[in-house]
Scaffold this motif. Structure first.
Motif, PDB file in Angstrom:
ATOM      1  N   GLY A 175       8.934  -0.574  -4.277  1.00 58.78           N
ATOM      2  CA  GLY A 175       9.724  -1.685  -3.616  1.00 58.78           C
ATOM      3  C   GLY A 175      11.244  -1.587  -4.309  1.00 58.78           C
ATOM      4  O   GLY A 175      11.395  -1.145  -5.459  1.00 58.78           O
ATOM      5  N   LEU A 216      10.941  -2.702   1.111  1.00 57.94           N
ATOM      6  CA  LEU A 216      10.744  -4.154   1.097  1.00 57.94           C
ATOM      7  C   LEU A 216       9.344  -4.245   0.453  1.00 57.94           C
ATOM      8  O   LEU A 216       8.982  -4.948  -0.466  1.00 57.94           O
ATOM      9  N   VAL A 217       8.252  -3.410   1.113  1.00 59.36           N
ATOM     10  CA  VAL A 217       6.942  -3.608   0.567  1.00 59.36           C
ATOM     11  C   VAL A 217       6.685  -2.094   0.229  1.00 59.36           C
ATOM     12  O   VAL A 217       6.965  -1.345   1.061  1.00 59.36           O
ATOM     13  N   PRO A 218       6.281  -1.837  -1.236  1.00 59.64           N
ATOM     14  CA  PRO A 218       6.047  -0.558  -1.601  1.00 59.64           C
ATOM     15  C   PRO A 218       5.080   0.120  -0.385  1.00 59.64           C
ATOM     16  O   PRO A 218       4.183  -0.347   0.075  1.00 59.64           O
ATOM     17  N   GLY A 273       3.987   0.963   4.342  1.00 58.55           N
ATOM     18  CA  GLY A 273       4.894  -0.184   3.518  1.00 58.55           C
ATOM     19  C   GLY A 273       6.037  -0.802   4.677  1.00 58.55           C
ATOM     20  O   GLY A 273       5.713  -0.651   5.827  1.00 58.55           O
TER      21      GLY A 273
END
Length: 180
Positions: free
Chosen positions: A154, A120-122, A129
């Motif tokens: 992501g 979801l978050v790099p 992340g």
């Protein structure tokens, strides 16, 4: 004898009605004051099986007394055997399967190794992340770091390799697409 059978039958029916109609309300009203009556130690001592057996004892006794020519001892013996058989049937066919069907939505991070997810978050090469991992019937967001020490963008598909200090260490995977 008829009084004993009738009181067992009526008492069991009243118990069933009161517990179904007022059970939750009474439990909240007395706020645990009647917990000492609970027979949680052994599931075969559950109120459903016990009261069900007592009710069957009363009903079987009344029917045997009215519709057979058996003596009192034979009626009581057959009524007790009927109650035991029905109580055991209730336990093995209803109570036991219901106890085993209870599910929990809890999960353990330690058991997440091998699970697939999505970034979801790099995840930077040397940082943290966030990943979305399917657990049971739902999803959970977890803090993640790269297992291989490489950046994971992501939207990438990942596999959880290991879990340390509440952090999922993941690697990017490239699964074949079956879209036509």
């Amino acid at each position: 004898m008829e009084t004993l059978f009738l009181s067992c039958l009526v008492g069991g029916i009243l118990y069933a009605l009161v517990s179904v109609v007022f059970g939750d309300w009474l439990g909240q009203a007395f706020d645990g004051a009647l917990d000492f009556l609970s027979l949680d130690g052994h599931s075969w001592l559950s109120p459903t099986a016990l009261v069900g057996s007592i009710t069957v004892f009363g009903g079987a006794g009344l029917m045997l007394q009215r519709y057979t020519g058996f003596g009192s001892a034979a009626i009581v013996t057959v009524a007790i055997l009927t109650a035991i058989i029905v109580g055991m049937g209730m336990f093995f066919l209803y109570i036991k399967p219901m106890e085993q069907s209870e599910n929990s939505i809890a999960f353990s991070r330690d058991g997440m190794s091998g699970m697939l997810g999505e970034v979801l978050v790099p995840i930077p090469a040397n940082g943290y992340g966030e990943v979305l991992v399917k657990v049971g019937a739902g999803f959970t967001n977890q803090t993640a770091a790269s297992f291989d020490g490489v950046e994971i963008p992501g939207g990438s598909r990942i596999v959880v390799v290991e879990v340390k200090d509440s952090t999922l260490f993941v690697s990017e995977i490239h699964l074949p697409s079956f879209k036509s």
